[in-house]
Design a protein around this motif. Structure first.
Motif, PDB file in Angstrom:
ATOM      1  N   ASP A 161       0.813  -1.212   0.000  1.00  0.00           N
ATOM      2  CA  ASP A 161       0.000   0.000   0.000  1.00  0.00           C
ATOM      3  C   ASP A 161       0.850   1.267   0.000  1.00  0.00           C
ATOM      4  O   ASP A 161       0.349   2.349   0.284  1.00  0.00           O
ATOM      5  CB  ASP A 161      -0.966   0.004   1.183  1.00  0.00           C
ATOM      6  N   ALA A 162       2.121   1.152  -0.330  1.00  0.00           N
ATOM      7  CA  ALA A 162       3.001   2.321  -0.396  1.00  0.00           C
ATOM      8  C   ALA A 162       2.728   3.125  -1.666  1.00  0.00           C
ATOM      9  O   ALA A 162       2.331   2.577  -2.689  1.00  0.00           O
ATOM     10  CB  ALA A 162       4.462   1.879  -0.359  1.00  0.00           C
ATOM     11  N   ALA A 163       2.965   4.429  -1.582  1.00  0.00           N
ATOM     12  CA  ALA A 163       2.784   5.315  -2.732  1.00  0.00           C
ATOM     13  C   ALA A 163       4.126   5.790  -3.290  1.00  0.00           C
ATOM     14  O   ALA A 163       4.202   6.207  -4.441  1.00  0.00           O
ATOM     15  CB  ALA A 163       1.940   6.522  -2.330  1.00  0.00           C
ATOM     16  N   GLN A 164       5.174   5.724  -2.454  1.00  0.00           N
ATOM     17  CA  GLN A 164       6.477   6.243  -2.851  1.00  0.00           C
ATOM     18  C   GLN A 164       7.586   5.294  -2.405  1.00  0.00           C
ATOM     19  O   GLN A 164       7.383   4.482  -1.502  1.00  0.00           O
ATOM     20  CB  GLN A 164       6.709   7.614  -2.205  1.00  0.00           C
ATOM     21  N   VAL A 165       8.749   5.476  -3.033  1.00  0.00           N
ATOM     22  CA  VAL A 165       9.892   4.631  -2.700  1.00  0.00           C
ATOM     23  C   VAL A 165      11.180   5.414  -2.932  1.00  0.00           C
ATOM     24  O   VAL A 165      11.219   6.349  -3.732  1.00  0.00           O
ATOM     25  CB  VAL A 165       9.884   3.334  -3.559  1.00  0.00           C
ATOM     26  N   ARG A 166      12.210   5.033  -2.200  1.00  0.00           N
ATOM     27  CA  ARG A 166      13.572   5.501  -2.452  1.00  0.00           C
ATOM     28  C   ARG A 166      14.496   4.367  -2.042  1.00  0.00           C
ATOM     29  O   ARG A 166      14.139   3.537  -1.201  1.00  0.00           O
ATOM     30  CB  ARG A 166      13.885   6.797  -1.715  1.00  0.00           C
ATOM     31  N   TRP A 167      15.672   4.311  -2.665  1.00  0.00           N
ATOM     32  CA  TRP A 167      16.563   3.193  -2.379  1.00  0.00           C
ATOM     33  C   TRP A 167      18.018   3.588  -2.508  1.00  0.00           C
ATOM     34  O   TRP A 167      18.355   4.606  -3.080  1.00  0.00           O
ATOM     35  CB  TRP A 167      16.271   1.999  -3.284  1.00  0.00           C
ATOM     36  N   GLU A 168      18.852   2.693  -1.971  1.00  0.00           N
ATOM     37  CA  GLU A 168      20.306   2.788  -2.096  1.00  0.00           C
ATOM     38  C   GLU A 168      20.778   1.408  -2.533  1.00  0.00           C
ATOM     39  O   GLU A 168      20.564   0.420  -1.830  1.00  0.00           O
ATOM     40  CB  GLU A 168      20.936   3.173  -0.754  1.00  0.00           C
ATOM     41  N   ALA A 169      21.393   1.320  -3.693  1.00  0.00           N
ATOM     42  CA  ALA A 169      21.913   0.043  -4.191  1.00  0.00           C
ATOM     43  C   ALA A 169      23.155  -0.336  -3.390  1.00  0.00           C
ATOM     44  O   ALA A 169      23.866   0.523  -2.869  1.00  0.00           O
ATOM     45  CB  ALA A 169      22.244   0.147  -5.674  1.00  0.00           C
ATOM     46  N   ALA A 170      23.411  -1.626  -3.301  1.00  0.00           N
ATOM     47  CA  ALA A 170      24.537  -2.143  -2.526  1.00  0.00           C
ATOM     48  C   ALA A 170      25.301  -3.175  -3.348  1.00  0.00           C
ATOM     49  O   ALA A 170      24.819  -3.642  -4.379  1.00  0.00           O
ATOM     50  CB  ALA A 170      24.025  -2.762  -1.226  1.00  0.00           C
ATOM     51  N   THR A 171      26.466  -3.536  -2.864  1.00  0.00           N
ATOM     52  CA  THR A 171      27.298  -4.519  -3.560  1.00  0.00           C
ATOM     53  C   THR A 171      27.012  -5.948  -3.120  1.00  0.00           C
ATOM     54  O   THR A 171      27.399  -6.883  -3.814  1.00  0.00           O
ATOM     55  CB  THR A 171      28.791  -4.205  -3.340  1.00  0.00           C
ATOM     56  N   SER A 172      26.334  -6.116  -1.986  1.00  0.00           N
ATOM     57  CA  SER A 172      26.004  -7.450  -1.471  1.00  0.00           C
ATOM     58  C   SER A 172      24.879  -7.320  -0.448  1.00  0.00           C
ATOM     59  O   SER A 172      24.527  -6.203  -0.038  1.00  0.00           O
ATOM     60  CB  SER A 172      27.224  -8.071  -0.775  1.00  0.00           C
ATOM     61  N   ARG A 173      24.323  -8.450  -0.037  1.00  0.00           N
ATOM     62  CA  ARG A 173      23.280  -8.414   0.994  1.00  0.00           C
ATOM     63  C   ARG A 173      23.838  -7.829   2.292  1.00  0.00           C
ATOM     64  O   ARG A 173      23.181  -7.036   2.956  1.00  0.00           O
ATOM     65  CB  ARG A 173      22.713  -9.810   1.239  1.00  0.00           C
ATOM     66  N   GLU A 174      25.057  -8.206   2.639  1.00  0.00           N
ATOM     67  CA  GLU A 174      25.672  -7.695   3.859  1.00  0.00           C
ATOM     68  C   GLU A 174      25.832  -6.172   3.802  1.00  0.00           C
ATOM     69  O   GLU A 174      25.578  -5.471   4.778  1.00  0.00           O
ATOM     70  CB  GLU A 174      27.025  -8.366   4.108  1.00  0.00           C
ATOM     71  N   HIS A 175      26.233  -5.662   2.654  1.00  0.00           N
ATOM     72  CA  HIS A 175      26.368  -4.221   2.475  1.00  0.00           C
ATOM     73  C   HIS A 175      25.003  -3.550   2.631  1.00  0.00           C
ATOM     74  O   HIS A 175      24.875  -2.515   3.302  1.00  0.00           O
ATOM     75  CB  HIS A 175      26.981  -3.933   1.103  1.00  0.00           C
ATOM     76  N   ALA A 176      23.971  -4.119   2.027  1.00  0.00           N
ATOM     77  CA  ALA A 176      22.614  -3.571   2.141  1.00  0.00           C
ATOM     78  C   ALA A 176      22.151  -3.566   3.597  1.00  0.00           C
ATOM     79  O   ALA A 176      21.511  -2.608   4.046  1.00  0.00           O
ATOM     80  CB  ALA A 176      21.650  -4.369   1.272  1.00  0.00           C
ATOM     81  N   GLU A 177      22.480  -4.596   4.347  1.00  0.00           N
ATOM     82  CA  GLU A 177      22.101  -4.651   5.756  1.00  0.00           C
ATOM     83  C   GLU A 177      22.828  -3.585   6.570  1.00  0.00           C
ATOM     84  O   GLU A 177      22.249  -3.008   7.492  1.00  0.00           O
ATOM     85  CB  GLU A 177      22.337  -6.049   6.308  1.00  0.00           C
ATOM     86  N   ARG A 178      24.071  -3.283   6.218  1.00  0.00           N
ATOM     87  CA  ARG A 178      24.792  -2.206   6.901  1.00  0.00           C
ATOM     88  C   ARG A 178      24.136  -0.849   6.614  1.00  0.00           C
ATOM     89  O   ARG A 178      24.017  -0.007   7.489  1.00  0.00           O
ATOM     90  CB  ARG A 178      26.268  -2.196   6.489  1.00  0.00           C
ATOM     91  N   ILE A 179      23.698  -0.652   5.364  1.00  0.00           N
ATOM     92  CA  ILE A 179      22.995   0.584   5.013  1.00  0.00           C
ATOM     93  C   ILE A 179      21.698   0.676   5.822  1.00  0.00           C
ATOM     94  O   ILE A 179      21.365   1.730   6.355  1.00  0.00           O
ATOM     95  CB  ILE A 179      22.697   0.654   3.504  1.00  0.00           C
ATOM     96  N   ALA A 180      20.977  -0.441   5.924  1.00  0.00           N
ATOM     97  CA  ALA A 180      19.730  -0.469   6.700  1.00  0.00           C
ATOM     98  C   ALA A 180      19.992  -0.126   8.161  1.00  0.00           C
ATOM     99  O   ALA A 180      19.265   0.672   8.756  1.00  0.00           O
ATOM    100  CB  ALA A 180      19.058  -1.834   6.572  1.00  0.00           C
ATOM    101  N   ASP A 181      21.031  -0.710   8.740  1.00  0.00           N
ATOM    102  CA  ASP A 181      21.357  -0.435  10.143  1.00  0.00           C
ATOM    103  C   ASP A 181      21.672   1.041  10.354  1.00  0.00           C
ATOM    104  O   ASP A 181      21.304   1.612  11.377  1.00  0.00           O
ATOM    105  CB  ASP A 181      22.558  -1.278  10.588  1.00  0.00           C
ATOM    106  N   ALA A 182      22.317   1.671   9.396  1.00  0.00           N
ATOM    107  CA  ALA A 182      22.674   3.088   9.508  1.00  0.00           C
ATOM    108  C   ALA A 182      21.457   3.997   9.338  1.00  0.00           C
ATOM    109  O   ALA A 182      21.521   5.167   9.701  1.00  0.00           O
ATOM    110  CB  ALA A 182      23.727   3.445   8.466  1.00  0.00           C
ATOM    111  N   ASN A 183      20.350   3.456   8.826  1.00  0.00           N
ATOM    112  CA  ASN A 183      19.153   4.263   8.549  1.00  0.00           C
ATOM    113  C   ASN A 183      17.958   3.844   9.405  1.00  0.00           C
ATOM    114  O   ASN A 183      16.812   4.035   8.998  1.00  0.00           O
ATOM    115  CB  ASN A 183      18.807   4.189   7.061  1.00  0.00           C
ATOM    116  N   GLU A 184      18.208   3.263  10.563  1.00  0.00           N
ATOM    117  CA  GLU A 184      17.110   2.856  11.438  1.00  0.00           C
ATOM    118  C   GLU A 184      16.360   4.032  11.963  1.00  0.00           C
ATOM    119  O   GLU A 184      16.797   5.090  12.151  1.00  0.00           O
ATOM    120  CB  GLU A 184      17.631   2.022  12.583  1.00  0.00           C
TER     121      GLU A 184
END
Length: 77
Positions: free
Chosen positions: A54-77
């Motif tokens: 049910d979202a209307a908008q999105v934004r993202w940050e691409a990563a080099t691996s799942r671990e990298h993406a999880e680090r980005i997520a942790d930094a944006n809690e």
């Protein structure tokens, strides 16, 4: 803290422009409030959100691996 990127409308065009790689994404409502977030293959996850979410908008940050993406997520809690 949230990503410092502009929101994009969550539509087929935006999903089609998402890379087929791991990343961190945030979902927003129509007024720009963050209503969800996730880590995964960006295009695949956003296709599912577009179809069933049910979202209307999105934004993202691409990563080099799942671990990298999880680090980005942790930094944006």
């Amino acid at each position: 803290m949230a990503l410092r990127k502009a929101w994009r409308d969550l539509d087929r065009s935006t999903v089609g422009s998402a890379p087929e790689r791991y990343g961190y994404y945030e979902l927003g409502d129509g007024s720009g409030e963050r209503i969800g977030r996730g880590v995964g293959i960006l295009r695949d996850d956003l296709k599912e959100v577009l179809a069933y979410g049910d979202a209307a908008q999105v934004r993202w940050e691409a990563a080099t691996s799942r671990e990298h993406a999880e680090r980005i997520a942790d930094a944006n809690e």
